[in-house]
Design a protein around this motif. Structure first.
Motif, PDB file in Angstrom:
ATOM      1  N   ARG A  42      16.789  27.839  12.741  1.00 27.24           N
ATOM      2  CA  ARG A  42      17.743  27.291  13.791  1.00 27.24           C
ATOM      3  C   ARG A  42      18.266  26.501  12.691  1.00 27.24           C
ATOM      4  O   ARG A  42      19.745  26.143  13.146  1.00 27.24           O
ATOM      5  CB  ARG A  42      16.601  26.166  13.675  1.00 27.24           C
ATOM      6  N   ALA A  43      19.035  26.800  11.653  1.00 25.04           N
ATOM      7  CA  ALA A  43      19.858  26.689  10.594  1.00 25.04           C
ATOM      8  C   ALA A  43      21.354  27.658  11.336  1.00 25.04           C
ATOM      9  O   ALA A  43      21.544  27.900  11.869  1.00 25.04           O
ATOM     10  CB  ALA A  43      19.978  27.383   9.210  1.00 25.04           C
ATOM     11  N   GLU A  44      21.955  26.310  11.161  1.00 26.93           N
ATOM     12  CA  GLU A  44      23.807  26.755  11.814  1.00 26.93           C
ATOM     13  C   GLU A  44      24.242  27.203  10.908  1.00 26.93           C
ATOM     14  O   GLU A  44      24.099  27.015   9.436  1.00 26.93           O
ATOM     15  CB  GLU A  44      24.311  25.538  12.324  1.00 26.93           C
ATOM     16  N   GLY A  45      25.313  28.739  11.448  1.00 26.08           N
ATOM     17  CA  GLY A  45      26.242  28.818  10.608  1.00 26.08           C
ATOM     18  C   GLY A  45      25.834  30.361   9.846  1.00 26.08           C
ATOM     19  O   GLY A  45      26.136  30.404   8.532  1.00 26.08           O
ATOM     20  N   ILE A  46      24.009  30.517  10.117  1.00 25.87           N
ATOM     21  CA  ILE A  46      24.036  31.865   9.338  1.00 25.87           C
ATOM     22  C   ILE A  46      23.907  32.499  10.720  1.00 25.87           C
ATOM     23  O   ILE A  46      23.761  32.974  11.774  1.00 25.87           O
ATOM     24  CB  ILE A  46      22.187  31.400   9.438  1.00 25.87           C
ATOM     25  N   SER A  47      23.985  34.531   9.914  1.00 31.02           N
ATOM     26  CA  SER A  47      24.213  35.678  10.824  1.00 31.02           C
ATOM     27  C   SER A  47      23.422  36.422  11.287  1.00 31.02           C
ATOM     28  O   SER A  47      23.386  36.586  12.164  1.00 31.02           O
ATOM     29  CB  SER A  47      25.076  36.688   9.885  1.00 31.02           C
ATOM     30  N   GLY A  48      21.586  35.571  10.446  1.00 34.08           N
ATOM     31  CA  GLY A  48      20.373  36.312  11.104  1.00 34.08           C
ATOM     32  C   GLY A  48      19.502  36.049   9.722  1.00 34.08           C
ATOM     33  O   GLY A  48      19.673  35.335   8.836  1.00 34.08           O
ATOM     34  N   VAL A  49      18.212  36.535   9.656  1.00 37.30           N
ATOM     35  CA  VAL A  49      17.220  36.322   9.138  1.00 37.30           C
ATOM     36  C   VAL A  49      15.961  37.465   9.096  1.00 37.30           C
ATOM     37  O   VAL A  49      16.652  38.178  10.107  1.00 37.30           O
ATOM     38  CB  VAL A  49      15.902  35.051  10.313  1.00 37.30           C
ATOM     39  N   THR A  50      16.002  37.905   8.404  1.00 39.16           N
ATOM     40  CA  THR A  50      15.414  38.506   7.932  1.00 39.16           C
ATOM     41  C   THR A  50      14.247  38.140   6.885  1.00 39.16           C
ATOM     42  O   THR A  50      14.297  37.853   6.079  1.00 39.16           O
ATOM     43  CB  THR A  50      16.402  40.080   6.905  1.00 39.16           C
ATOM     44  N   VAL A  51      13.521  39.441   6.829  1.00 36.90           N
ATOM     45  CA  VAL A  51      11.400  39.261   6.369  1.00 36.90           C
ATOM     46  C   VAL A  51      11.348  39.941   5.538  1.00 36.90           C
ATOM     47  O   VAL A  51      10.869  41.219   5.738  1.00 36.90           O
ATOM     48  CB  VAL A  51      10.793  38.856   7.686  1.00 36.90           C
ATOM     49  N   ALA A  52      12.006  40.138   4.208  1.00 39.86           N
ATOM     50  CA  ALA A  52      11.208  41.029   3.107  1.00 39.86           C
ATOM     51  C   ALA A  52      10.154  41.474   2.637  1.00 39.86           C
ATOM     52  O   ALA A  52       9.697  40.240   1.895  1.00 39.86           O
ATOM     53  CB  ALA A  52      12.087  41.087   1.532  1.00 39.86           C
ATOM     54  N   VAL A  53       9.627  42.623   3.275  1.00 35.00           N
ATOM     55  CA  VAL A  53       7.835  42.678   3.631  1.00 35.00           C
ATOM     56  C   VAL A  53       7.396  43.540   2.618  1.00 35.00           C
ATOM     57  O   VAL A  53       8.772  44.424   1.559  1.00 35.00           O
ATOM     58  CB  VAL A  53       7.266  42.531   4.716  1.00 35.00           C
ATOM     59  N   ASP A  54       6.017  43.438   1.610  1.00 38.54           N
ATOM     60  CA  ASP A  54       5.296  44.345   1.120  1.00 38.54           C
ATOM     61  C   ASP A  54       4.691  45.323   1.556  1.00 38.54           C
ATOM     62  O   ASP A  54       3.991  45.612   0.672  1.00 38.54           O
ATOM     63  CB  ASP A  54       5.334  43.977  -0.147  1.00 38.54           C
ATOM     64  N   ASP A  55       4.392  44.617   2.645  1.00 41.95           N
ATOM     65  CA  ASP A  55       3.221  45.166   3.330  1.00 41.95           C
ATOM     66  C   ASP A  55       2.858  45.449   4.853  1.00 41.95           C
ATOM     67  O   ASP A  55       3.685  44.675   5.390  1.00 41.95           O
ATOM     68  CB  ASP A  55       1.461  44.445   2.856  1.00 41.95           C
ATOM     69  N   PRO A  56       2.575  46.770   5.364  1.00 42.09           N
ATOM     70  CA  PRO A  56       2.955  47.142   6.800  1.00 42.09           C
ATOM     71  C   PRO A  56       2.097  45.833   8.023  1.00 42.09           C
ATOM     72  O   PRO A  56       2.167  45.504   8.477  1.00 42.09           O
ATOM     73  CB  PRO A  56       2.097  48.314   6.922  1.00 42.09           C
ATOM     74  N   ARG A  57       1.367  45.271   7.243  1.00 41.64           N
ATOM     75  CA  ARG A  57       0.524  44.678   8.385  1.00 41.64           C
ATOM     76  C   ARG A  57       2.018  43.039   8.341  1.00 41.64           C
ATOM     77  O   ARG A  57       1.754  42.594   9.553  1.00 41.64           O
ATOM     78  CB  ARG A  57      -0.904  43.975   7.464  1.00 41.64           C
ATOM     79  N   LEU A  58       2.626  42.805   7.632  1.00 39.07           N
ATOM     80  CA  LEU A  58       3.983  41.818   7.239  1.00 39.07           C
ATOM     81  C   LEU A  58       4.388  42.502   8.892  1.00 39.07           C
ATOM     82  O   LEU A  58       4.750  41.324   9.290  1.00 39.07           O
ATOM     83  CB  LEU A  58       4.102  41.504   5.697  1.00 39.07           C
ATOM     84  N   ALA A  59       5.130  43.561   8.463  1.00 36.98           N
ATOM     85  CA  ALA A  59       6.020  43.931   9.188  1.00 36.98           C
ATOM     86  C   ALA A  59       5.358  43.851   9.789  1.00 36.98           C
ATOM     87  O   ALA A  59       6.117  43.541  11.518  1.00 36.98           O
ATOM     88  CB  ALA A  59       6.219  45.617   8.757  1.00 36.98           C
ATOM     89  N   GLN A  60       4.208  44.592  10.914  1.00 37.81           N
ATOM     90  CA  GLN A  60       3.977  44.489  11.977  1.00 37.81           C
ATOM     91  C   GLN A  60       3.513  42.945  12.842  1.00 37.81           C
ATOM     92  O   GLN A  60       4.297  42.475  14.037  1.00 37.81           O
ATOM     93  CB  GLN A  60       2.581  45.171  12.119  1.00 37.81           C
ATOM     94  N   GLU A  61       3.508  41.907  11.838  1.00 34.08           N
ATOM     95  CA  GLU A  61       3.574  40.147  12.183  1.00 34.08           C
ATOM     96  C   GLU A  61       5.258  39.991  12.228  1.00 34.08           C
ATOM     97  O   GLU A  61       5.165  39.403  14.059  1.00 34.08           O
ATOM     98  CB  GLU A  61       2.897  39.298  11.203  1.00 34.08           C
ATOM     99  N   VAL A  62       5.686  40.542  11.860  1.00 35.05           N
ATOM    100  CA  VAL A  62       6.880  40.409  12.427  1.00 35.05           C
ATOM    101  C   VAL A  62       7.855  40.618  13.398  1.00 35.05           C
ATOM    102  O   VAL A  62       8.701  40.152  13.848  1.00 35.05           O
ATOM    103  CB  VAL A  62       7.559  40.287  10.802  1.00 35.05           C
ATOM    104  N   ASP A  63       7.466  42.441  13.468  1.00 32.80           N
ATOM    105  CA  ASP A  63       7.651  42.656  14.820  1.00 32.80           C
ATOM    106  C   ASP A  63       7.388  42.166  15.495  1.00 32.80           C
ATOM    107  O   ASP A  63       8.157  41.923  17.049  1.00 32.80           O
ATOM    108  CB  ASP A  63       7.103  44.368  14.954  1.00 32.80           C
ATOM    109  N   GLY A  64       5.605  41.437  15.821  1.00 31.93           N
ATOM    110  CA  GLY A  64       5.471  41.131  17.168  1.00 31.93           C
ATOM    111  C   GLY A  64       5.935  40.080  17.192  1.00 31.93           C
ATOM    112  O   GLY A  64       5.919  39.619  18.648  1.00 31.93           O
TER     113      GLY A  64
END
Length: 249
Positions: free
Chosen positions: A39-61
Motif C-alpha cells: 500500500r506504500a506509494e512510490g515503490i516499484s514492488g515488493v519481494t519476500v526474501a525467504v530461507d525455506d520452501p514453505r515460506l516461498a509456497q506461502e508467498v506464491d499462494g
C-alpha cells in the motif's frame, strides 16, 4: 528513484516458532505485512526474501514474489543484499521486517523519501520520541542520538543522551524531543547495501549488537526521520494474540 521493498523472512524463530505462518482472517502474518507494504506509494514492488520452501509456497499462494536466499545469511540485511545483487535496476531497497503486519505504509514512504531529500546519505531510518523515562532506561529500547539536521551520531541500548544533572521530567515532554527510540525500518542505496553486507562487523557493533553501527564506524551517513506511531512487531504468543484482538476490533 526506483525503490523496491524487500521483506526478509526466516521460518525459524526462537520465541514463537514459525510465527510468519500463523494466520489471522485466513491470511498469514507474512501476508498481512506484505499487503501493508504494497500500500506504500512510490515503490516499484515488493519481494519476500525467504530461507525455506514453505515460506516461498506461502508467498506464491497469495500472489506475491518470493526469492529464495541462503540459510547461512546472518541478518535480514544480508538477505536483502542477496536480492539486491539480482536487481541492478533498483536504486533504493527498503527493509521491512516480516513480523510487522501493522507497518504504516506512510513510514515506508518516508524512509525512502529521505534518501531523495538527503543525497549525501547512504542509508535512512526512522525514530519516534521517547516520552517515558522508563523506556529511555530500558536496554531493549534502542536509542538514537542525532544532530539538528537528522544525521545519526550514535545508536545505543544505553540511556543516551545521558542527563548528568538528572534533568526534570519535563525534558521528556520537550519539543523538539531530546530522546529518541530507534525503529528498525531502513532504506539503503543499492551500492551502499552491497558494500555494507560485505563488511565484517565493527567493534562497536559487536558490543551493542546493533548492525547500523557498522555504517557509522566506517564514516557512512545515516539520516533519521520522525514518526509518531510505531508498528507493533510480533515476537511472542502474547504479541500475536494482541494483534488478533486489534484486527478483530
Amino acid at each position: 528513484m526506483n525503490t523496491h521493498v524487500v521483506i526478509p523472512a526466516r521460518l525459524a524463530s526462537s520465541r514463537l516458532p514459525e510465527k510468519l505462518l500463523l494466520r489471522v482472517d485466513e491470511r498469514s502474518v507474512l501476508q498481512h505485512t506484505h499487503d501493508a507494504a504494497q500500500r506504500a506509494e512510490g515503490i516499484s514492488g515488493v519481494t519476500v526474501a525467504v530461507d525455506d520452501p514453505r515460506l516461498a509456497q506461502e508467498v506464491d499462494g497469495f500472489g506475491g514474489r518470493a526469492l529464495m536466499t541462503s540459510v547461512d545469511c546472518q541478518s535480514g540485511t544480508d538477505r536483502i543484499a542477496e536480492v539486491a545483487a539480482t536487481m541492478p535496476e533498483v536504486d533504493v531497497f527498503v527493509n521491512v521486517q516480516g513480523d510487522e503486519p501493522e507497518i504504516d505504509p506512510a513510514a515506508i514512504e518516508l524512509v525512502s523519501r529521505l534518501l531523495v531529500e538527503h543525497p549525501e546519505a547512504d542509508m535512512a531510518t526512522v525514530a519516534t520520541p521517547i516520552r517515558d523515562p522508563a523506556l529511555w532506561e530500558d536496554p531493549n529500547c534502542v536509542k538514537v542520538v542525532m544532530d539538528a539536521g537528522g544525521r545519526a551520531l550514535y545508536f545505543s541500548r544505553a540511556a543516551v543522551p545521558f542527563v548528568r544533572d538528572g534533568g526534570p521530567p519535563a525534558d521528556f515532554a520537550a519539543e523538539p524531543p531530546m530522546f529518541w527510540q530507534h525503529v528498525g525500518l531502513y532504506a539503503y542505496r543499492r551500492d551502499f547495501l552491497l558494500w555494507f553486507a560485505a563488511q565484517p562487523p565493527a567493534a562497536l557493533e559487536q558490543l551493542e549488537k546493533l548492525e547500523q553501527l557498522r555504517a557509522l564506524a566506517a564514516g557512512r551517513r545515516i539520516v533519521v526521520g520522525r514518526i509518531d506511531t510505531v508498528a507493533r512487531g510480533i515476537d511472542t504468543l502474547e504479541d500475536f494474540e494482541d494483534f488478533c484482538q486489534r484486527f478483530e476490533n
